[in-house]
Design an enzyme around this catalytic site. Sequence first.
Site, PDB file in Angstrom:
ATOM      1  N   ASN A   1       0.846  -1.188   0.000  1.00 62.36           N
ATOM      2  CA  ASN A   1       0.000   0.000   0.000  1.00 62.36           C
ATOM      3  C   ASN A   1       0.881   1.238   0.000  1.00 62.36           C
ATOM      4  O   ASN A   1       2.102   1.152   0.042  1.00 62.36           O
ATOM      5  CB  ASN A   1      -0.968  -0.015   1.185  1.00 62.36           C
ATOM      6  CG  ASN A   1      -0.240  -0.114   2.510  1.00 62.36           C
ATOM      7  OD1 ASN A   1       0.477   0.795   2.902  1.00 62.36           O
ATOM      8  ND2 ASN A   1      -0.421  -1.235   3.211  1.00 62.36           N
ATOM      9  N   ARG A   2       0.251   2.403  -0.004  1.00 62.11           N
ATOM     10  CA  ARG A   2       0.974   3.656  -0.176  1.00 62.11           C
ATOM     11  C   ARG A   2       1.439   4.300   1.137  1.00 62.11           C
ATOM     12  O   ARG A   2       1.984   5.390   1.123  1.00 62.11           O
ATOM     13  CB  ARG A   2       0.082   4.675  -0.913  1.00 62.11           C
ATOM     14  CG  ARG A   2      -0.299   4.260  -2.326  1.00 62.11           C
ATOM     15  CD  ARG A   2      -1.238   5.313  -2.941  1.00 62.11           C
ATOM     16  NE  ARG A   2      -1.658   4.945  -4.286  1.00 62.11           N
ATOM     17  CZ  ARG A   2      -0.994   5.257  -5.387  1.00 62.11           C
ATOM     18  NH1 ARG A   2       0.134   5.933  -5.299  1.00 62.11           N
ATOM     19  NH2 ARG A   2      -1.439   4.890  -6.560  1.00 62.11           N
TER      20      ARG A   2
END
Length: 405
Positions: free
Chosen positions: A214-215
């Site tokens: 994920n970011r």
Amino acid sequence: MWGDPVDKPKVVLGVSGGIAAYKACELLRRLTESGHDVRVVPTGSALHFVGAATWSALSGNPVSTEVWDDVHEVPHVRIGQHADLVVVAPATADMLAKAAHGLADDLLTNTLLTARCPVVFAPAMHTEMWEHPATQENVATLRRRGALVIEPAVGRLTGVDTGKGRLPDPTEIFEVCRRVLARGAARPDLAGRHVVVSAGGTREPLDPVRFLGNRSSGKQGYALARTAAARGARVTLVAANTGLPDLAGVDVVQVGTAVQLREAVLKAASDADAVVMAAAVADFRPATYATGKIKKKDGQEPEAIVLVRNPDILAEISADRPRPGQVVVGFAAETDDVLANGRTKLARKGCDLLVVNEVGERRTFGSEENEAVVLGADGSEIPVPYGPKEALAETVWDLVVPRLG
């Protein structure tokens, strides 16, 4: 009293006689360049490592080690009385012992006795000296009196020795000082507490070169850990794939996957007063791991990736708290129906507080700012306006402190 006639925050930088004294030059530079009026007060031993001319040139203020210099100004009283912050970096075992027992045989130890502002010690010494019962008792005494003693870093010491006792990075010491100054005369309200913070984003490997992730940058979790340390807590930071430098006074545990993060958090939480789950933990992981790189085959569609659920760490800790009175805080990153989804998640997870924020490709992730609403299991709802992530961190700890058992 000293230096620039403009009303700048006045900081006393005490430097005691350890090899890490040269690193204090970087701390001094950061303090002066950020608008602080700094008076350096070294010990006589410190001048064996860095000369008085260096300190005077970098600070723009006179440098003295003795109470007998400029007697008409009564420096051993006035310096401490006028300071907004005293930071001792490095603080040797000898300096910690003198401060704990109220000895005053030079200008720095006299200044420590007269200071009524926040005092920060950044210890640096060999591991055996730091771990010695006498040093640990002295540190406990100073903390009990309201001083902030930063945990030393782990790393290379003098010679070939490696271990805990290294002076934390001067940049991180500066960040702690900045936060302490922002809090003013407030005592370290997390002193004597152990808190666990998770940060970053887990990565679930598909093969040796690919993963599901994920970011999350980890910056919010790091802000929470840094702020807790500045408020006196012993902090364990479980960091997942952040790439960020270690924080001053924080024990950092590096992990990669959700399973590894769970193991590290549960271990650290066994004696923690509060657990803040700020990491973005993957809900799923690949059911199988390819030991070799998955190859693209001409004319063929790739095989479907089968996913299995990862453990729900926040729900597990909330339901089975390892010690009575432990406060658990969760984070919810939502893209729509933010508050409705947040309230549902708060009830499902069973935590005490849930920090809910809206995320997206250009929102929150990787940014230095954040905006959130902190929901409480008691029905409370505290909005935190858009601003630095450290402001949200301060709000979270402001809400945690009164809930501690």
